[in-house]
Design a protein around this motif. Structure first.
Motif, PDB file in Angstrom:
ATOM      1  N   LYS A 147       6.319   1.609  -5.806  1.00 30.86           N
ATOM      2  CA  LYS A 147       5.232   2.131  -4.958  1.00 30.86           C
ATOM      3  C   LYS A 147       3.883   1.723  -5.521  1.00 30.86           C
ATOM      4  O   LYS A 147       3.097   2.558  -5.953  1.00 30.86           O
ATOM      5  CB  LYS A 147       5.321   3.662  -4.898  1.00 30.86           C
ATOM      6  N   LYS A 148       3.578   0.442  -5.482  1.00 29.90           N
ATOM      7  CA  LYS A 148       2.340  -0.006  -6.100  1.00 29.90           C
ATOM      8  C   LYS A 148       1.857  -1.297  -5.472  1.00 29.90           C
ATOM      9  O   LYS A 148       2.661  -2.199  -5.213  1.00 29.90           O
ATOM     10  CB  LYS A 148       2.594  -0.256  -7.600  1.00 29.90           C
ATOM     11  N   VAL A 149       0.538  -1.377  -5.220  1.00 38.78           N
ATOM     12  CA  VAL A 149      -0.114  -2.643  -4.841  1.00 38.78           C
ATOM     13  C   VAL A 149      -1.353  -2.779  -5.724  1.00 38.78           C
ATOM     14  O   VAL A 149      -1.875  -1.775  -6.216  1.00 38.78           O
ATOM     15  CB  VAL A 149      -0.521  -2.663  -3.341  1.00 38.78           C
TER      16      VAL A 149
ATOM     17  N   GLU B  52       3.448   2.937   4.260  1.00 40.72           N
ATOM     18  CA  GLU B  52       4.748   2.370   3.886  1.00 40.72           C
ATOM     19  C   GLU B  52       4.846   2.041   2.389  1.00 40.72           C
ATOM     20  O   GLU B  52       5.939   1.908   1.851  1.00 40.72           O
ATOM     21  CB  GLU B  52       5.096   1.161   4.764  1.00 40.72           C
ATOM     22  N   ILE B  53       3.706   1.945   1.708  1.00 41.70           N
ATOM     23  CA  ILE B  53       3.754   1.653   0.262  1.00 41.70           C
ATOM     24  C   ILE B  53       4.509   2.762  -0.473  1.00 41.70           C
ATOM     25  O   ILE B  53       5.283   2.499  -1.399  1.00 41.70           O
ATOM     26  CB  ILE B  53       2.325   1.483  -0.300  1.00 41.70           C
ATOM     27  N   SER B  54       4.321   4.004  -0.023  1.00 43.10           N
ATOM     28  CA  SER B  54       4.999   5.124  -0.681  1.00 43.10           C
ATOM     29  C   SER B  54       6.490   5.167  -0.374  1.00 43.10           C
ATOM     30  O   SER B  54       7.221   5.961  -0.967  1.00 43.10           O
ATOM     31  CB  SER B  54       4.341   6.455  -0.260  1.00 43.10           C
ATOM     32  N   LEU B  55       6.961   4.339   0.561  1.00 41.56           N
ATOM     33  CA  LEU B  55       8.393   4.292   0.882  1.00 41.56           C
ATOM     34  C   LEU B  55       9.101   3.163   0.128  1.00 41.56           C
ATOM     35  O   LEU B  55      10.314   3.018   0.202  1.00 41.56           O
ATOM     36  CB  LEU B  55       8.589   4.094   2.397  1.00 41.56           C
ATOM     37  N   ARG B  56       8.318   2.328  -0.566  1.00 40.29           N
ATOM     38  CA  ARG B  56       8.921   1.201  -1.289  1.00 40.29           C
ATOM     39  C   ARG B  56       9.577   1.674  -2.585  1.00 40.29           C
ATOM     40  O   ARG B  56       9.137   2.685  -3.168  1.00 40.29           O
ATOM     41  CB  ARG B  56       7.835   0.183  -1.674  1.00 40.29           C
ATOM     42  N   PRO B  57      10.582   0.940  -3.083  1.00 39.27           N
ATOM     43  CA  PRO B  57      11.159   1.290  -4.394  1.00 39.27           C
ATOM     44  C   PRO B  57      10.097   1.212  -5.494  1.00 39.27           C
ATOM     45  O   PRO B  57      10.065   2.040  -6.393  1.00 39.27           O
ATOM     46  CB  PRO B  57      12.254   0.233  -4.604  1.00 39.27           C
TER      47      PRO B  57
ATOM     48  N   ARG C 292      -1.036   4.328  -7.068  1.00 40.54           N
ATOM     49  CA  ARG C 292      -0.314   3.405  -6.179  1.00 40.54           C
ATOM     50  C   ARG C 292      -1.186   2.215  -5.812  1.00 40.54           C
ATOM     51  O   ARG C 292      -0.678   1.166  -5.412  1.00 40.54           O
ATOM     52  CB  ARG C 292       0.200   4.144  -4.942  1.00 40.54           C
TER      53      ARG C 292
ATOM     54  N   MET D  68       0.427  -7.649   1.019  1.00 42.94           N
ATOM     55  CA  MET D  68       0.656  -6.692   2.092  1.00 42.94           C
ATOM     56  C   MET D  68      -0.270  -7.010   3.251  1.00 42.94           C
ATOM     57  O   MET D  68      -1.469  -6.828   3.154  1.00 42.94           O
ATOM     58  CB  MET D  68       0.375  -5.282   1.569  1.00 42.94           C
TER      59      MET D  68
END
Ligand code: CP
Length: 326
Positions: free
Chosen positions: A51-53, A44-49, A82, A1
Motif C-alpha cells: 500500500k504505497k506510492v 485503490e492504493i489501500s487495497l493493494r498488497p 502510503r 499509477m
C-alpha cells in the motif's frame, strides 16, 4: 499509477492552487469536486498488497494535535505513509508547550526543521487559520473547535457519492448537537455547495443562533427529519464544548432524538446511516442501527485515508509527474 492523473483531468482540468486546506466554507464546488475525485483515485492504493506510492517521497508531514483523536490522526498518518512521506506525531502534552512555549514558537521551530505539511487539531476555532498566515508550511485543519473539520466532511461526501452515486439532490438530515459540531458546519458547506438539501435537527439548546441563515431547513422534530431523508447523519453531544448541561439527561435525549430500530423503520428502506465517530452507543445511536445494514460508518472511516491522501497530495504542490505516481 495513472488513475490519479486521469481522474484529475476528469475534474475539469482544475489544479489546486491553495497552500492550505482550512475549511469547506472557503472552497468552490469545483475545488471540493477536485478533492473528491483525487480521493477516489487514491482509494485503490489501500487495497493493494503493498500500500504505497512515491507521490510525496522526500516530504515531511507532522500531525500536531491539541485534542484527542483516533480516526483523524491515524488516517492522516496512514495517508502520509502510503504516499511515502516522512511522518511524525506531536501531541501537546508531550511537547514544550507544557513548558510555556507558544504555539507560534512551536510552529517556527517546526518550520526551522523544514517540515512541509502540518496537520493541526485545536480546541479553539481559527487556530489553524492563524498559523497558516504565519508559516510557509502547508496547514491542514484537522478540526478547530466548533468551527470546521474539512477532511471529515470530505470523507462523508465521498461516502455518499459512492453509496448513492451522486450528492446533488440528496436530502441529508444531520441530527444531534449541531451547535458544537465542526462536522455539521463543514458538511453543511460541502453539501449545499454540491447541491444537496440539508435538514438540521436537534433540541433548541443544541442548535446555533440564526441557524436558518446557514442555508438549511431546521426542525426540533426528529421524526420529521427522518421521514424522506436519503442520509441520516447522527452526531454525539459534545460535552467537552459545553459550559453548562444543555439537555436534561442522556436518557431523555435518547428518547427524544436517539436513532433506534423503531425510528429507523420510519426512514426510507435504503437510507444511509452515518456518524463521524466516536459513537456514544445507546445515546444518539443504538447498536442495532450502528451495526445494521443501513450503516456506512466504517466505510466512512476507510474513506478517511483516501481523502487525507488527496488533501496531502494537493496541498503539497503542483501536480506530480506520471513517474511520481507510478
Ligand atoms: N471523526 C473524528 O474526528 O474522529 P476522531 O476524533 O477520532 O479523530
Amino acid at each position: 499509477m495513472a488513475e490519479a492523473t486521469i481522474t484529475r483531468e476528469h475534474a475539469q482540468g482544475l489544479q489546486w492552487i491553495k497552500k492550505d486546506l482550512l475549511g469547506l466554507e472557503e472552497l468552490s464546488a469545483e475545488e471540493i469536486r477536485l478533492l473528491l475525485a483525487t480521493a477516489e483515485s487514491f482509494r485503490e492504493i489501500s487495497l493493494r498488497p503493498i500500500k504505497k506510492v512515491p507521490a510525496l517521497r522526500g516530504k515531511t508531514v507532522v500531525n500536531l494535535f491539541f485534542e484527542p483523536s483516533t480516526r483523524t490522526r491515524t488516517s492522516f498518518e496512514l495517508a502520509a505513509k502510503r504516499l511515502s512521506a516522512d511522518m511524525m506525531n506531536i501531541t501537546a502534552e508531550a511537547s514544550s508547550i507544557t513548558k510555556g512555549e507558544t504555539i507560534l514558537d512551536t510552529i517556527r521551530n517546526l518550520e526551522a526543521l523544514k517540515v512541509d505539511i502540518l496537520i493541526i487539531r485545536h480546541a479553539a476555532a481559527g487556530v489553524p487559520h492563524t498559523i497558516a498566515r504565519q508559516t510557509s508550511a502547508s496547514i491542514i485543519n484537522a478540526g478547530d473547535g466548533a468551527h470546521e473539520h474539512p477532511t471529515q466532511a470530505l470523507l462523508d461526501l465521498l461516502t455518499m457519492q459512492q453509496q448513492k452515486g451522486r450528492i446533488e439532490g440528496l436530502h441529508v438530515s444531520i441530527i444531534g448537537d449541531i451547535a458544537h459540531s465542526r462536522v455539521a458546519r463543514s458538511n453543511l458547506w460541502g453539501l449545499t455547495k454540491l447541491g444537496a438539501r440539508v435538514t438540521l435537527c436537534g433540541p433548541p439548546t443544541l442548535l446555533p443562533a440564526q441557524v436558518e441563515e446557514l442555508g438549511a431547513r431546521v426542525t426540533w422534530d426528529v421524526d420529521e427529519a427522518i421521514r424522506g431523508a436519503d442520509v441520516l447523519m447522527l452526531l454525539r453531544i459534545q460535552h467537552e464544548r459545553q459550559e453548562a448541561a444543555l439537555v436534561p439527561s442522556l436518557r431523555e435525549y435518547r428518547l427524544r432524538y436517539g436513532l433506534d430500530e423503531a425510528r429507523l423503520k420510519s426512514a426510507k428502506p435504503d437510507v444511509l446511516v452515518m456518524h463521524p465517530g466516536p459513537i456514544n452507543r445507546g445515546v444518539e445511536l443504538d447498536s442495532y442501527v450502528a451495526d445494521g445494514p443501513n450503516s456506512v460508518i466504517l466505510e466512512q472511516v476507510t474513506n478517511g485515508v483516501a481523502v487525507r491522501m488527496a488533501a496531502l497530495y494537493l496541498v503539497s504542490g503542483p501536480p506530480k509527474t506520471e513517474e511520481a505516481n507510478a
